[in-house]
Each structure stands twice: as C-alpha cells, then as structure tokens.
Write an enzyme that holds these catalytic residues in place. Sequence first.
Site, PDB file in Angstrom:
ATOM      1  N   ARG A   1     -80.855  87.056  21.752  1.00 10.50           N
ATOM      2  CA  ARG A   1     -79.861  87.104  22.836  1.00 10.50           C
ATOM      3  C   ARG A   1     -78.433  87.108  22.285  1.00 10.50           C
ATOM      4  O   ARG A   1     -77.610  87.961  22.646  1.00 10.50           O
ATOM      5  CB  ARG A   1     -80.053  85.887  23.765  1.00 10.50           C
ATOM      6  CG  ARG A   1     -81.279  85.961  24.647  1.00 10.50           C
ATOM      7  CD  ARG A   1     -81.496  84.645  25.373  1.00 10.50           C
ATOM      8  NE  ARG A   1     -81.897  83.615  24.443  1.00 10.50           N
ATOM      9  CZ  ARG A   1     -83.132  83.118  24.353  1.00 10.50           C
ATOM     10  NH1 ARG A   1     -84.071  83.520  25.172  1.00 10.50           N
ATOM     11  NH2 ARG A   1     -83.411  82.179  23.454  1.00 10.50           N
TER      12      ARG A   1
ATOM     13  N   ARG B   1     -77.379  77.905  12.554  1.00  9.39           N
ATOM     14  CA  ARG B   1     -77.526  76.528  12.068  1.00  9.39           C
ATOM     15  C   ARG B   1     -77.051  76.509  10.614  1.00  9.39           C
ATOM     16  O   ARG B   1     -77.331  77.446   9.846  1.00  9.39           O
ATOM     17  CB  ARG B   1     -78.986  76.062  12.132  1.00  9.39           C
ATOM     18  CG  ARG B   1     -79.493  75.729  13.539  1.00  9.39           C
ATOM     19  CD  ARG B   1     -78.853  74.469  14.115  1.00  9.39           C
ATOM     20  NE  ARG B   1     -79.336  74.140  15.450  1.00  9.39           N
ATOM     21  CZ  ARG B   1     -78.773  74.522  16.593  1.00  9.39           C
ATOM     22  NH1 ARG B   1     -77.678  75.285  16.574  1.00  9.39           N
ATOM     23  NH2 ARG B   1     -79.270  74.153  17.755  1.00  9.39           N
TER      24      ARG B   1
ATOM     25  N   GLU C   1     -73.486  67.954   9.762  1.00 12.17           N
ATOM     26  CA  GLU C   1     -72.414  68.020  10.760  1.00 12.17           C
ATOM     27  C   GLU C   1     -72.049  66.588  11.129  1.00 12.17           C
ATOM     28  O   GLU C   1     -72.941  65.842  11.516  1.00 12.17           O
ATOM     29  CB  GLU C   1     -72.863  68.806  11.986  1.00 12.17           C
ATOM     30  CG  GLU C   1     -73.051  70.273  11.651  1.00 12.17           C
ATOM     31  CD  GLU C   1     -73.356  71.158  12.855  1.00 12.17           C
ATOM     32  OE1 GLU C   1     -73.456  70.625  13.977  1.00 12.17           O
ATOM     33  OE2 GLU C   1     -73.488  72.364  12.664  1.00 12.17           O
TER      34      GLU C   1
ATOM     35  N   HIS D   1     -68.776  73.180  15.542  1.00  7.80           N
ATOM     36  CA  HIS D   1     -69.951  73.517  16.362  1.00  7.80           C
ATOM     37  C   HIS D   1     -69.580  73.608  17.857  1.00  7.80           C
ATOM     38  O   HIS D   1     -70.061  72.824  18.680  1.00  7.80           O
ATOM     39  CB  HIS D   1     -71.081  72.494  16.135  1.00  7.80           C
ATOM     40  CG  HIS D   1     -72.436  73.035  16.483  1.00  7.80           C
ATOM     41  ND1 HIS D   1     -73.586  72.640  15.830  1.00  7.80           N
ATOM     42  CD2 HIS D   1     -72.837  73.934  17.424  1.00  7.80           C
ATOM     43  CE1 HIS D   1     -74.629  73.273  16.356  1.00  7.80           C
ATOM     44  NE2 HIS D   1     -74.187  74.062  17.337  1.00  7.80           N
TER      45      HIS D   1
HETATM   46  P1  NAP Z   1     -83.097  84.089  20.381  1.00  8.66           P
HETATM   47  O1  NAP Z   1     -82.789  84.933  21.566  1.00  8.66           O
HETATM   48  O2  NAP Z   1     -84.441  83.472  20.267  1.00  8.66           O
HETATM   49  O3  NAP Z   1     -82.761  84.951  19.081  1.00  8.66           O
HETATM   50  C1  NAP Z   1     -83.149  84.611  17.800  1.00  8.66           C
HETATM   51  C2  NAP Z   1     -83.670  85.864  17.135  1.00  8.66           C
HETATM   52  O4  NAP Z   1     -83.918  85.567  15.771  1.00  8.66           O
HETATM   53  C3  NAP Z   1     -84.966  86.350  17.752  1.00  8.66           C
HETATM   54  O5  NAP Z   1     -84.770  87.563  18.429  1.00  8.66           O
HETATM   55  C4  NAP Z   1     -85.922  86.518  16.572  1.00  8.66           C
HETATM   56  O6  NAP Z   1     -86.524  87.813  16.615  1.00  8.66           O
HETATM   57  C5  NAP Z   1     -85.005  86.388  15.356  1.00  8.66           C
HETATM   58  N1  NAP Z   1     -85.663  85.731  14.230  1.00  8.66           N
HETATM   59  C6  NAP Z   1     -86.515  84.696  14.215  1.00  8.66           C
HETATM   60  N2  NAP Z   1     -86.904  84.409  12.976  1.00  8.66           N
HETATM   61  C7  NAP Z   1     -86.286  85.314  12.179  1.00  8.66           C
HETATM   62  C8  NAP Z   1     -86.291  85.564  10.784  1.00  8.66           C
HETATM   63  N3  NAP Z   1     -87.054  84.848   9.967  1.00  8.66           N
HETATM   64  N4  NAP Z   1     -85.521  86.562  10.306  1.00  8.66           N
HETATM   65  C9  NAP Z   1     -84.774  87.320  11.137  1.00  8.66           C
HETATM   66  N5  NAP Z   1     -84.747  87.145  12.461  1.00  8.66           N
HETATM   67  C10 NAP Z   1     -85.482  86.149  12.975  1.00  8.66           C
HETATM   68  O7  NAP Z   1     -82.064  82.869  20.290  1.00  8.66           O
HETATM   69  P2  NAP Z   1     -80.531  82.856  20.724  1.00  8.66           P
HETATM   70  O8  NAP Z   1     -80.407  82.346  22.098  1.00  8.66           O
HETATM   71  O9  NAP Z   1     -79.928  84.149  20.362  1.00  8.66           O
HETATM   72  O10 NAP Z   1     -80.006  81.705  19.730  1.00  8.66           O
HETATM   73  C11 NAP Z   1     -80.095  81.878  18.342  1.00  8.66           C
HETATM   74  C12 NAP Z   1     -79.747  80.618  17.600  1.00  8.66           C
HETATM   75  O11 NAP Z   1     -78.349  80.384  17.682  1.00  8.66           O
HETATM   76  C13 NAP Z   1     -80.353  79.330  18.165  1.00  8.66           C
HETATM   77  O12 NAP Z   1     -81.661  79.121  17.660  1.00  8.66           O
HETATM   78  C14 NAP Z   1     -79.396  78.258  17.720  1.00  8.66           C
HETATM   79  O13 NAP Z   1     -79.809  77.723  16.491  1.00  8.66           O
HETATM   80  C15 NAP Z   1     -78.082  78.997  17.533  1.00  8.66           C
HETATM   81  N6  NAP Z   1     -77.066  78.642  18.533  1.00  8.66           N
HETATM   82  C16 NAP Z   1     -75.912  78.068  18.112  1.00  8.66           C
HETATM   83  C17 NAP Z   1     -74.907  77.791  19.033  1.00  8.66           C
HETATM   84  C18 NAP Z   1     -73.614  77.181  18.590  1.00  8.66           C
HETATM   85  O14 NAP Z   1     -73.059  76.394  19.334  1.00  8.66           O
HETATM   86  N7  NAP Z   1     -73.100  77.533  17.421  1.00  8.66           N
HETATM   87  C19 NAP Z   1     -75.093  78.050  20.393  1.00  8.66           C
HETATM   88  C20 NAP Z   1     -76.286  78.640  20.770  1.00  8.66           C
HETATM   89  C21 NAP Z   1     -77.264  78.935  19.832  1.00  8.66           C
HETATM   90  P3  NAP Z   1     -88.024  87.980  16.102  1.00  8.66           P
HETATM   91  O15 NAP Z   1     -88.844  86.999  16.886  1.00  8.66           O
HETATM   92  O16 NAP Z   1     -88.357  89.410  16.340  1.00  8.66           O
HETATM   93  O17 NAP Z   1     -87.950  87.640  14.646  1.00  8.66           O
HETATM   94  C1  GLV Z   2     -76.272  75.095  20.030  1.00 12.36           C
HETATM   95  O1  GLV Z   2     -76.123  75.037  18.853  1.00 12.36           O
HETATM   96  C2  GLV Z   2     -77.486  75.464  20.665  1.00 12.36           C
HETATM   97  O2  GLV Z   2     -78.482  75.670  19.968  1.00 12.36           O
HETATM   98  O3  GLV Z   2     -77.489  75.534  21.906  1.00 12.36           O
END
Ligand code: NAP
Ligand code: GLV
Length: 321
Positions: free
Chosen positions: A156, A238, A267, A286
Amino acid sequence: MGKVFITRRIPSIGIERLQAHHQVDVWPGEDPPPREVLLDRVRGCSGILSILSDPIDSQIMDAAGEALRGIANFAVGYNNIDVSAAKARSVQVGNTPGVLTNATADIAVGLILAAGRCFGPAIHNVEKLQWRNWEPMRFLGQEFEGKTLGIIGMGRIGMAVAKRLHGGWDMRVLYTSRQPKPQVDQQLAASRVELGELLSQSDVVSIHCPLTAETRNLIGTDQLQRMKPHAVLVNTARGEVIDQAALAQALSERRIFAAGLDVTTPEPIAPGDPLRHCPQCLILPHIGSATEHARNQMASMAAENLIAAISGKPMPFGVGL
Ligand code: NAP
Ligand code: GLV
C-alpha cells in the site's frame, strides 16, 4: 463487559468506543509502561490495545490469562507482536491498514526531497548563524525528474510513494516483492526486479516492506556497495531492515549521497550512533502516520478490532489468521 488495557493515550474516539462496551484502563505515561507494569496491568484483560514499540510476547499473553481474546496494534506493522504465540492461544491479532498509507507516503516523499536536497545541513547553517552569502558551490543536491525510483516492498505505502513520484517527477519505477504485481506494472509502467538490480539502477531507494526474518538487515554493506554514489536511501518501514553501522560507514565514505530515516534501531536512536552526527543523514522520530486524520482512524480501527474479538467475532482488520 471485559477488561481492556491500552498501553498509551490514543485519540479519544478509540477510547470512548471501547468504554461503551468494556472497562478500559489507559496507561497515562508519556513513556511506555515498564515491562513489570505491563505484565501487571494486562492481568485478567480480554483485550490489549498496544503501540508498535510494546513487545507483546507469550509472557504478556500468559500474564493476561485465559480471558484474553484479542490484541489490537495501533499500527499497520505488527512485528512487535508474537502472532504465532497468539494463534496458539486462540487470541486474535489486528492492525490498522490503509488509513495511514497517504500520511506515511507523504513522509517518505518529504524525506527523499529533504535528504536529496541537503535540508539537514542547510537548516543547520541557518540555525547556527553561519548563513553569510548566497553560495554557488554549497548544498548541492540531486534532481529527481525522470530518474529511477526503487521501491523495496510494493504494498500500500510503496505504491502510494511510487504513484506520487511517477506521476509528479515522471520517475521510472522498479520494485521488489515476493509476489508479482501485474496491476502495479500496468498502472505505473513498473518492473519487478531482483534486489541487486534495483539497488544498482535506482537513483532513489525507498523501503516499504514489513520487518520479518527475511527483511531484517536486508540492506547491509554489500547492498549499499551496489548503490549509485549519488543515490538517496529512505526508510519509513522499520529500522531493523537496514544495518545501521553499514549505512553510517557508507555515508561517511560517500558511497551513497544521503539517507532519510523515519525509523531507526533502537527508537529513539542511541545518542552515540554515528548516524545522529552524520550531515547526510536526516532522521525523523517515527512520524509516518502522525496526522490527526490517520491517528483518529487508527484509534477507531483498533477499537473495532478489540470489540469484535472480545465478542467472539473475527476482527475486521485481523492478521495472521
Ligand atoms: P503492505 O501493504 O503489506 O506492503 C508491504 C509489502 O511488502 C507487501 O506488498 C509485500 O509484498 C512486500 N514484502 C513483504 N516481504 C517482502 C520481502 N521480503 N521483500 C520485498 N517485499 C516484501 O504494508 P504497508 O501498509 O504498505 O506498510 C508497510 C510497512 O511500513 C509496515 O509493515 C510498517 O512496518 C511500515 N510503516 C511505517 C510507518 C511509519 O510511521 N514510518 C507507518 C506505516 C507503516 P509481497 O507479499 O508480494 O512480498
Ligand atoms: C507505523 O510504523 C505503523 O506500522 O503503523
């Protein structure tokens, strides 16, 4: 009515929603509850609403006891929760996907621009009263129009970043993921490639995969070595996905141009970490999902997850089922 422990103050919309159904205990501190307090406060709880920095493991679940039905993370990432331990105890786990996608993608884009255009050293220059003249040869950064963007983890948030940079800066998009994404390929003229190819071809690399056993230290010395010397590396996923010592070394040897981090290990980042004093590394505390809109939605979703689990229904936003 069950007992619910919320490990930090969250937007009132979530707390009030839970209070309508359950007896709610909210940890009032600015800092996380110490481990022994967490173990004590979850005793007899049917639900735990946790923050991404709370390690929710089997010991916490056992301390809660047999009443425990659900753990709702106030985050989309849920690497802090031992999902298999929860499953073994028939405890549901939930997260808050989607509602923070735009907020986090905006921070990633901000970091790309800020790190690539030397905002850190330039702001420091003004703050320290060192700005004397218009300088023809200082703070020279990168341009992004028409360059190549590499997204590690095309989900996403990765997609939202790619849309912004493909649409706005006409960037060519490469990505890695475990599964092919034909819709992404079509919509953004993107190509799924191996990590090595992504690193060697991209001018900007932005990390958006979850933290898993496979992605821990995914970017280390060898991977940084493959990147272009003018490349910008951004991490809003992360901290543990990057080997921080290797990144500090690469930046100090100018093997890449700059880095922008919204997440670190630990963190907050340790006071003596070389990245804290590295001018080419911009660090945010963060704040990816830190908008009123996103945080209110996250609070509502986490509350809905617990209300469902405690009443024996599937969580609307459950994981690991
Ligand atoms: P998401 O929609 O599940 O996207 C993560 C993508 O990573 C998936 O499409 C998955 O595709 C891919 N993936 C999984 N394992 C992988 C690997 N080994 N190599 C390459 N790609 C891989 O999650 P999201 O909502 O985008 O969020 C992603 C991450 O951002 C969260 O898990 C969280 O840790 C972080 N986050 C941080 C903040 C912040 O405040 N900084 C906020 C929100 C989220 P496949 O299944 O096809 O591999
Ligand atoms: C923030 O880091 C989240 O995973 O929502």
